[in-house]
Scaffold this motif. Structure first.
Motif, PDB file in Angstrom:
ATOM      1  N   LEU B 278      39.031  59.116  19.924  1.00  0.00           N
ATOM      2  CA  LEU B 278      40.432  59.820  20.272  1.00  0.00           C
ATOM      3  C   LEU B 278      40.408  61.381  20.823  1.00  0.00           C
ATOM      4  O   LEU B 278      40.935  61.667  21.187  1.00  0.00           O
ATOM      5  CB  LEU B 278      40.708  59.076  18.309  1.00  0.00           C
ATOM      6  N   ASP B 279      38.892  61.634  19.957  1.00  0.00           N
ATOM      7  CA  ASP B 279      38.771  63.349  19.550  1.00  0.00           C
ATOM      8  C   ASP B 279      38.281  63.702  20.895  1.00  0.00           C
ATOM      9  O   ASP B 279      39.191  64.783  22.179  1.00  0.00           O
ATOM     10  CB  ASP B 279      38.097  63.993  18.530  1.00  0.00           C
ATOM     11  N   LEU B 297      43.387  67.375  15.233  1.00  0.00           N
ATOM     12  CA  LEU B 297      43.002  66.919  16.106  1.00  0.00           C
ATOM     13  C   LEU B 297      43.563  65.441  15.357  1.00  0.00           C
ATOM     14  O   LEU B 297      43.835  65.380  14.643  1.00  0.00           O
ATOM     15  CB  LEU B 297      41.317  66.916  15.830  1.00  0.00           C
ATOM     16  N   PRO B 298      43.282  64.297  16.865  1.00  0.00           N
ATOM     17  CA  PRO B 298      43.920  62.831  16.671  1.00  0.00           C
ATOM     18  C   PRO B 298      43.030  62.150  15.554  1.00  0.00           C
ATOM     19  O   PRO B 298      44.062  61.485  14.974  1.00  0.00           O
ATOM     20  CB  PRO B 298      43.512  62.173  18.033  1.00  0.00           C
ATOM     21  N   SER B 299      41.591  62.450  14.975  1.00  0.00           N
ATOM     22  CA  SER B 299      41.112  61.860  14.161  1.00  0.00           C
ATOM     23  C   SER B 299      41.829  62.872  12.558  1.00  0.00           C
ATOM     24  O   SER B 299      41.731  61.890  11.501  1.00  0.00           O
ATOM     25  CB  SER B 299      39.322  62.586  14.454  1.00  0.00           C
ATOM     26  N   ASP B 300      42.368  63.835  12.834  1.00  0.00           N
ATOM     27  CA  ASP B 300      42.767  64.425  11.481  1.00  0.00           C
ATOM     28  C   ASP B 300      44.140  63.717  11.389  1.00  0.00           C
ATOM     29  O   ASP B 300      44.508  63.182  10.395  1.00  0.00           O
ATOM     30  CB  ASP B 300      43.031  66.000  11.396  1.00  0.00           C
ATOM     31  N   HIS B 305      47.055  59.301   7.857  1.00  0.00           N
ATOM     32  CA  HIS B 305      48.524  58.181   7.665  1.00  0.00           C
ATOM     33  C   HIS B 305      47.462  56.802   7.406  1.00  0.00           C
ATOM     34  O   HIS B 305      48.623  56.191   8.018  1.00  0.00           O
ATOM     35  CB  HIS B 305      48.880  58.631   9.327  1.00  0.00           C
ATOM     36  N   ILE B 306      46.790  56.465   7.923  1.00  0.00           N
ATOM     37  CA  ILE B 306      45.741  55.275   8.446  1.00  0.00           C
ATOM     38  C   ILE B 306      45.129  55.316   6.990  1.00  0.00           C
ATOM     39  O   ILE B 306      44.149  55.487   6.751  1.00  0.00           O
ATOM     40  CB  ILE B 306      45.218  54.711  10.000  1.00  0.00           C
ATOM     41  N   ASP B 326      38.567  58.017   1.012  1.00  0.00           N
ATOM     42  CA  ASP B 326      39.515  58.425   0.388  1.00  0.00           C
ATOM     43  C   ASP B 326      40.634  57.328   1.898  1.00  0.00           C
ATOM     44  O   ASP B 326      42.010  57.079   1.114  1.00  0.00           O
ATOM     45  CB  ASP B 326      40.917  59.661   0.963  1.00  0.00           C
ATOM     46  N   ASN B 327      40.098  57.226   2.337  1.00  0.00           N
ATOM     47  CA  ASN B 327      41.201  55.699   3.170  1.00  0.00           C
ATOM     48  C   ASN B 327      40.504  54.326   3.192  1.00  0.00           C
ATOM     49  O   ASN B 327      41.082  53.511   3.995  1.00  0.00           O
ATOM     50  CB  ASN B 327      40.399  56.318   4.842  1.00  0.00           C
ATOM     51  N   MET B 328      39.759  53.812   2.796  1.00  0.00           N
ATOM     52  CA  MET B 328      38.978  52.874   2.727  1.00  0.00           C
ATOM     53  C   MET B 328      39.387  51.606   0.804  1.00  0.00           C
ATOM     54  O   MET B 328      39.411  52.638  -0.124  1.00  0.00           O
ATOM     55  CB  MET B 328      37.547  52.763   2.481  1.00  0.00           C
TER      56      MET B 328
END
Lengths: 428, 428
Positions: B278-279, B297-300, B305-306, B326-328
């Motif tokens: 993405l980046d 950045l798109p990774s941010d 969001h995801i 925190d996203n898992m």
């Protein structure tokens, strides 16, 4: 290791075919049917063959251009950097970029040569494929021995003819065949069909690698007609995992244990996850799907048969032990838009340092793996000490590598190409 | 941390709808049109609605069965483990498996409820969706407060009605909506169309997560008709990267900065590569594609969001810092074939130990992230000390979790399902 002392071989670059490619290369009765370049009224140079017109698309020849121009419409030869289509200029660009050698995929025939598959006159199409291969091997790669890994096009419509062509070009020292990542999407029998066995046998006999380049199936991943083009660009490399899954689970590697396949421009950072997924699928499902790899795992099969490559892929370098350092090659992708030419070696060296890549590992990834897998020995033509980034750049002092805009002229009011237009051109 | 002391919340499990689901839930004039179960002459139980017949497929209800049986043809209720469709038995299976709580995706309506999209009588379809949601929230999840994260179906054909349904079920404590990973493949406007804005607004207003489950677009990745089914199984999770790319590059997160999306059953090990990609795409191409994320950045954007989840994904745990701990979330996938029930906690603990996952990190992944993202507080219903693997298992001493073959009876001579049959059933 200093970047000046590294040696780089790129296993995925591209050439734009020059207009005179077929001149004097076809028997007289086929000469009129040869692919030819036409200059259109609106200033484009296009290839014309068998009633089809194939424009060159913006993203395919942007070396030396600023990023703002990447999406412009089809370009004429005099708007491209000469290194795209002129081998003498290419070699200078390679040296200035610190790259010893590269393997060049075709442009107008498509990565897999499927343009010729569509031609009804198969006699003509066969002559055209052979003429293309002779030009690539003798005139393009042959002009600078040791600077190019030669690559041949297949005879997609006939595995026996393809096999014969593999054997013919192997006599000329070519051990690399470009192919499609999925023959089924071209309307041909799939990787799971014995149809292709004569080709696989020839590849094994000649020690020739099958290269499946991203996008060579003719299907780009377009999630929706109104999706931004960034979606397609992001997804291109990882989609090649479909070809990897197809091949690992197929009968091909079971029946042809010496066959080798390269996932060209497919990236590497996704592979450790993919290998885990292969092995978990085997563990959870083989009892009912009937898969049987004996005392090996599907991840072993992958590493035995499949070569990977990357342009710049920090996670791939971080996870090199999970991928297999012997399975990774570097690529430059000149003159496409994902390339960092002429500073690609510096990009590699920076990421390699970040992840503690040893000199031995770097040597494998930057050139030794490519030499071994492709049976290619540039040091037979040029002393190793003259093959480094520093030595090559010293060969071409003052060679112009500046990034500068072209004379926009006729493009002044042309918007960048839409996703629809790009997809249409790319799959034409 | 000992596995006995861990607390597990699964964000991706599945329920098989019981035959009496719609009883007494539809207004009289619609009662005759409600989905109903029929027992076929050859012994299958199938759902029938609006002229469509939906079999239950083998891989969807295999908990407790040996792997050799995973591919058998559609199963009847009396051939399934009762925990598939009986919430009282399900809770016992959850406790015996050491799982505190789970979120259950639908079966016969498809993951996204697209069965109801195809119904011409939209008044009936709306009543059916509402009745399904009431049943799921009140009767399934409601029977054991604190043991289920309730989840609602969308009104796919109308974003305003979908928004109203999101607001209605939020009043009942439901903050999770299942959706499709690509509305365009269902013939609906894509993620890039403002069409869906009323739904996004309702989700943000109510703090409700949009869940896109692998396969919910109705398109499985079938590389070729004759590809072994292992190919499709291998590729299923990673294909959800298409939805992730679609969403990150779309206007959705720019216009609705508080919207949150879960990639259900999508795995995690491929994500660090994807974030790099993405980046790099942003770096190389934004000058001409016009993407602009300001100082991010798109990774941010992805990490903001995801939400991601995994069943067993060693590379994902190894790369947890590159993904974002925190996203898992963890998932169990009961009663599907990728599940390790009833020993899934042990599988997690083994891999976590291998990669040095700290207690704090393990807490986040096994339950704390799920509680925060889904606004779900099981400890309000059950003291935390009673929520551990050890405490839950002690609740159901002697509960039968043995893996044993079913009485094959009518299946004695039935081969496992082919890829074509499975794909046909899965996309029915």
């Amino acid at each position: 290791m200093r970047v000046e002392d590294m040696i780089f071989i790129s296993v995925d670059d591209h050439l734009v075919e020059p207009p005179n490619l077929f001149e004097g290369r076809l028997p007289a009765r086929f000469a009129d049917g040869a692919p030819r370049v036409e200059h259109t009224d609106n200033g484009d140079d296009v290839w014309v063959f068998d009633g089809q017109t194939i424009p060159n698309i913006g993203l395919n020849a942007v070396a030396g251009r600023p990023k703002e121009e990447y999406g412009v419409n089809p370009t004429a030869f005099d708007e491209m950097r000469a290194g795209c289509f002129d081998v003498h200029e290419r070699v200078k660009d390679m040296s200035a970029g610190g790259v010893l050698a590269c393997m060049c995929f075709p442009s107008f025939p498509s990565f897999s040569g499927r343009l010729f598959l569509a031609c009804d006159d198969k006699e003509l199409a066969l002559e055209v494929v052979r003429a293309y291969n002779d030009w690539h091997i003798d005139e393009w790669a042959g002009a600078y021995p040791g600077r190019f890994i030669p690559m041949a096009l297949p005879v997609l419509w006939d595995p026996e003819l393809s096999a014969a062509e593999v054997r013919r070009v192997a006599q000329k020292g070519c051990h690399s065949l470009t192919f499609t990542e999925n023959p089924a999407t071209l309307g041909l029998p799939s990787f799971h069909d014995a149809h292709w066995d004569p080709l696989w046998r020839a590849l094994v006999d000649e020690g020739t690698i099958l290269n499946v380049h991203l996008g060579s199936s003719g299907q780009l991943t377009v999630t929706a007609p109104d999706a931004p083009i960034d979606v397609m660009i992001t997804l291109q490399p990882i989609n090649i995992c479909q070809a990897a899954a197809d091949l690992v689970w197929s009968r091909v590697f079971k029946e042809f244990p010496d066959l080798r396949v390269a996932l060209s421009e497919g990236g590497t950072g996704w592979i450790p996850y993919f290998l885990d997924r292969l092995d978990r699928t085997y563990d959870m499902h083989r009892a009912w799907t009937g898969q049987d790899f004996g005392d090996r795992l599907p991840s072993d099969v992958f590493r035995e048969h499949i070569l990977t490559c990357f342009i710049a892929d920090p996670i791939g370098l971080k996870l090199r032990d999970d991928i297999g350092v012997d399975n990774m090659c570097w690529e430059q992708d000149y003159p496409h838009s994902d390339s960092s030419w002429p500073r690609a070696p510096e990009e590699f060296a920076r990421v390699a340092a970040q992840f503690g890549v040893s000199d031995d590992e770097a040597d494998k990834i930057t050139h030794a793996n490519a030499m071994r897998w492709y049976r290619f020995d540039p040091f037979a033509h040029r002393p190793r000490a003259q093959c480094t980034v520093g030595a090559l750049r010293a060969d071409v002092p003052g060679h112009d590598t500046a990034i500068r805009p072209m004379d926009k002229g006729r493009f002044a009011d042309v918007p960048t190409m839409s996703l629809g237009e790009l997809a249409e051109n790319a799959t034409a």
